[in-house]
Design a protein around this motif. Structure first.
Motif, PDB file in Angstrom:
ATOM      1  N   GLU A 198      35.791  33.938  37.137  1.00 28.31           N
ATOM      2  CA  GLU A 198      35.568  35.345  36.776  1.00 28.31           C
ATOM      3  C   GLU A 198      35.235  36.124  38.047  1.00 28.31           C
ATOM      4  OE1 GLU A 198      33.148  37.671  33.375  1.00 28.31           O
ATOM      5  OE2 GLU A 198      31.857  36.695  34.858  1.00 28.31           O
ATOM      6  N   SER A 201      38.233  36.936  39.948  1.00 30.42           N
ATOM      7  CA  SER A 201      38.924  38.043  39.273  1.00 30.42           C
ATOM      8  C   SER A 201      38.302  39.379  39.661  1.00 30.42           C
ATOM      9  CB  SER A 201      38.854  37.862  37.753  1.00 30.42           C
ATOM     10  OG  SER A 201      39.316  36.580  37.376  1.00 30.42           O
ATOM     11  N   LEU A 231      44.029  30.515  31.337  1.00 30.53           N
ATOM     12  CA  LEU A 231      43.794  31.944  31.131  1.00 30.53           C
ATOM     13  C   LEU A 231      43.621  32.674  32.457  1.00 30.53           C
ATOM     14  CD1 LEU A 231      41.262  31.500  28.190  1.00 30.53           C
ATOM     15  CD2 LEU A 231      43.627  32.308  28.002  1.00 30.53           C
ATOM     16  N   GLU A 234      46.992  32.690  34.463  1.00 25.25           N
ATOM     17  CA  GLU A 234      47.895  33.697  33.883  1.00 25.25           C
ATOM     18  C   GLU A 234      47.450  35.110  34.269  1.00 25.25           C
ATOM     19  OE1 GLU A 234      49.433  34.413  29.379  1.00 25.25           O
ATOM     20  OE2 GLU A 234      47.318  34.867  29.729  1.00 25.25           O
ATOM     21  N   GLY A 235      46.137  35.354  34.169  1.00 27.80           N
ATOM     22  CA  GLY A 235      45.600  36.679  34.472  1.00 27.80           C
ATOM     23  C   GLY A 235      45.783  37.052  35.938  1.00 27.80           C
ATOM     24  N   TRP A 236      45.565  36.094  36.836  1.00 28.50           N
ATOM     25  CA  TRP A 236      45.717  36.373  38.273  1.00 28.50           C
ATOM     26  C   TRP A 236      47.169  36.725  38.598  1.00 28.50           C
ATOM     27  CZ3 TRP A 236      42.602  31.381  39.940  1.00 28.50           C
ATOM     28  CH2 TRP A 236      41.240  31.603  39.675  1.00 28.50           C
ATOM     29  N   LYS A 238      49.343  37.966  36.531  1.00 30.39           N
ATOM     30  CA  LYS A 238      49.694  39.225  35.864  1.00 30.39           C
ATOM     31  C   LYS A 238      49.087  40.442  36.584  1.00 30.39           C
ATOM     32  CE  LYS A 238      49.048  41.598  31.431  1.00 30.39           C
ATOM     33  NZ  LYS A 238      48.351  41.534  30.135  1.00 30.39           N
ATOM     34  N   HIS A 239      47.784  40.351  36.888  1.00 29.40           N
ATOM     35  CA  HIS A 239      47.089  41.531  37.414  1.00 29.40           C
ATOM     36  C   HIS A 239      47.055  41.597  38.938  1.00 29.40           C
ATOM     37  CE1 HIS A 239      45.743  42.373  33.353  1.00 29.40           C
ATOM     38  NE2 HIS A 239      45.101  41.225  33.276  1.00 29.40           N
ATOM     39  N   ILE A 368      38.733  39.265  33.189  1.00 29.43           N
ATOM     40  CA  ILE A 368      39.743  38.985  34.215  1.00 29.43           C
ATOM     41  C   ILE A 368      40.156  40.280  34.920  1.00 29.43           C
ATOM     42  CG2 ILE A 368      42.018  37.976  34.673  1.00 29.43           C
ATOM     43  CD1 ILE A 368      41.655  36.227  32.179  1.00 29.43           C
ATOM     44  N   GLU A 369      40.320  41.342  34.132  1.00 25.51           N
ATOM     45  CA  GLU A 369      40.652  42.671  34.666  1.00 25.51           C
ATOM     46  C   GLU A 369      40.212  43.668  33.597  1.00 25.51           C
ATOM     47  OE1 GLU A 369      40.939  44.996  36.564  1.00 25.51           O
ATOM     48  OE2 GLU A 369      42.933  45.093  37.474  1.00 25.51           O
ATOM     49  N   ASP A 372      40.536  43.131  29.838  1.00 26.77           N
ATOM     50  CA  ASP A 372      41.191  41.829  29.630  1.00 26.77           C
ATOM     51  C   ASP A 372      40.120  40.736  29.592  1.00 26.77           C
ATOM     52  OD1 ASP A 372      42.926  39.737  29.325  1.00 26.77           O
ATOM     53  OD2 ASP A 372      44.034  40.081  31.195  1.00 26.77           O
ATOM     54  N   ARG A 404      42.506  41.211  23.632  1.00 27.96           N
ATOM     55  CA  ARG A 404      41.732  41.023  24.863  1.00 27.96           C
ATOM     56  C   ARG A 404      40.691  42.135  25.043  1.00 27.96           C
ATOM     57  NH1 ARG A 404      44.053  37.396  28.536  1.00 27.96           N
ATOM     58  NH2 ARG A 404      44.768  35.620  27.294  1.00 27.96           N
TER      59      ARG A 404
END
Lengths: 424, 113
Positions: A198, A201, A231, A234-236, A238-239, A368-369, A372, A404
């Motif tokens: 986290e 992120s 998770l 994927e988030g890293w 994506k964002h 994450i963002e 999100d 989310r």
């Protein structure tokens, strides 16, 4: 005492024998005494629940070395500019005024288990009938070669919230585009399993918001896998595409040393350079638990799964990060949950309160963002002498943005809830 | 053919919903007849207080203090039967039996937010 003075009462029983003959709760004062060391989500909660539910029948003292407490949970959101430092810092005033808890501001330095007293740094002693140790974790600085308490002033660990967290924020805000951040993640077991990721992120969120395109965040991890990995990964992507590079031990080949002055982290694979190093070392129970002799060779305190009572000393309970709580992660939520089981058992120990079977729960939310949020959690009960996860859930990759956002909003509600439950 | 299959599915899920509702109502009625233990309810409610504020305040998580017992029992049974969905709540209720649900509902009905 109905008209008899304490001295007369002693004489009636026979001088010298009186102290031993009297039940603990008649010694020195009328009420049994519970002393709690550590004022976080474990310690403050157990103090509150014992005081509240015993309605004055038990004298409760809470020893914490600060006037206020800054939560580790949500401290990453402070790093990411989602929360102010003040909003994650709380006072003990209401615990004292609403429940009559004696708040002692000072550092507990030793426990005399024979005499049942706690000694503070100023030399004063506090007697107890039951002691709760909720000291959280200590970081083992030299578990990372080249790292030390002094080095933490240059390369903060920020794994105990407070001045370290503010230092990390200051250094994060000073990073310029093109400069890198290197995090050394901790080995298991440690406080807040999803916490480092986290935090990564939130680092990325801050850099992205400033429009940085050249900076990278390297994570040097001693673990093969980590909490909510699918998770976060994927988030890293994506964002923060291309910004975060995570290295497990099979890739970096082992951490050799850190040089905080040079800003380098050396591994078998390569030497990573960062304008900001965030070194999170291995951990163990807070020093007072180790000093009290209620920990094992690995530095954590074994407890009875049904009560949180130390298996080494029956007058002591250990809750939160310092304890070996089976399947439960070391988290603020877990500590708060364990505190309630301990509080009930302490009341049953010292008064006529009825003890019920232990139940524990935990949920860890991570951001994450913006909007999100993800979560992981479980319900636990004692089974075969161990706190065992019986039902569990975790957010899934590919969830809708709406879900989310709901999860993030739920985490905000939880923060208000646990703070009220712990400090008000 | 496609249309009739779709119609059949709709009927089937309608029936399923109806029978779930009936099961929920039956369980709620049975639980409301129990005599809950206040001390047990107070202890169990500690698990809820981590998120649902005793003061009744809310931001992101609904307040539950002061809710009538039949509302709480129904909500918890709906989580158990999958009528309501929230992963945290589904896991929290999984190991609550009738005595626990009755004790919790009575406890929260007694709370003044």
């Amino acid at each position: 005492m109905n008209g008899l003075t304490r001295r007369q009462f002693g004489l009636l029983l026979g001088a010298g024998a009186s102290t031993l003959a009297m039940p603990a709760y008649l010694r020195a004062q009328d009420k049994p005494r519970v002393v709690v060391i550590g004022g976080g989500p474990g310690g403050a909660t157990v103090a509150k629940y014992v005081a509240k539910d015993s309605a004055g029948a038990i004298d409760v003292t809470l020893i914490n070395d600060g006037e206020t407490f800054t939560t580790c949970f949500f401290s990453n959101l402070y790093l990411g500019d989602f929360r102010t430092f003040e909003s994650i810092t709380h006072s003990y005033d209401q615990l004292a005024s609403a429940y009559g808890i004696n708040k002692v501001t000072g550092r507990a330095v030793s426990v005399d288990r024979e005499a049942k007293t706690v000694t503070l740094a100023d030399g004063s002693t506090v007697p107890y009938d039951r002691l709760v140790l909720a000291p959280g974790i200590d970081v083992i600085y030299d578990s990372v070669p080249g790292y030390s308490e002094e080095a933490a002033e240059i390369a903060p660990h920020a794994w105990k919230a407070g001045a370290q967290t503010q230092l990390l924020k200051e250094k994060l805000d000073a990073v310029e585009d093109g400069q890198n951040i290197v995090m050394v993640a901790p080995p298991n077991p440690y406080r807040c399993p999803p916490g480092p990721y986290e935090r990564v992120s939130m680092f990325a969120h801050v850099l992205k918001k400033k429009g940085f395109t050249q900076s990278k965040i390297f994570v040097i991890d001693p673990k093969e896998t980590f909490s909510k990995q699918a998770l976060f990964t994927e988030g890293w992507e994506k964002h923060y595409p291309g910004m975060v590079e995570w290295y497990g031990p099979d890739v970096h080949g082992g951490l050799k040393s850190v040089d905080v002055a040079a800003g380098t982290v050396e591994t078998d694979l390569d030497t990573f350079e960062g304008a900001l190093l965030n070194i999170i070392p291995a951990q163990r129970a807070g020093a007072i638990a180790i000093d009290a002799g209620v920990t094992n060779e690995a530095g954590w305190a074994p407890i009875d799964a049904g009560s949180m009572r130390s298996t080494i000393d029956e007058a002591i309970y250990v809750i939160g990060d310092a304890s070996i709580a089976g399947d439960m992660p070391k988290s603020g939520f877990s500590a708060n949950s364990q505190a309630k089981v301990a509080a009930l058992n302490i009341r049953a120990d010292l008064t006529d309160a009825q003890a019920f079977p232990a139940r524990y729960s935990n949920t860890c939310w991570s951001l994450i963002e913006t909007d999100d949020g993800v979560k992981v959690g479980a319900q636990y009960e004692p089974q075969d002498g161990k706190i065992t996860a019986l039902d569990a859930f975790v957010s899934q990759p590919g969830e809708s943005a709406e879900l989310r956002k709901e999860t993030y909003e739920e985490s905000i509600g939880w923060y208000s809830g646990i703070i009220e439950d712990t400090f008000a | 053919m496609v249309a009739s299959l779709a119609a059949m599915t709709a009927v089937a899920s309608g029936t399923e919903e109806d029978s779930l509702r009936a099961e929920a109502d039956e369980r709620v009625a049975a639980i409301l007849k129990l005599s809950p233990d206040p001390a047990y309810g107070a202890y169990l409610a500690g698990d809820c207080a981590t998120c649902h504020r005793a003061s009744g305040g809310s931001d992101g998580i609904p307040p539950i203090a002061g809710l009538p017992a039949d509302y709480t029992v129904n909500a918890l049974i709906e989580y158990k039967l999958g009528i309501r969905e929230n992963e945290v709540m589904v896991v929290r209720v999984a190991r609550l039996g009738d005595a626990e649900i009755a004790a919790l509902a009575a406890h929260f009905a007694d709370q003044k937010p």
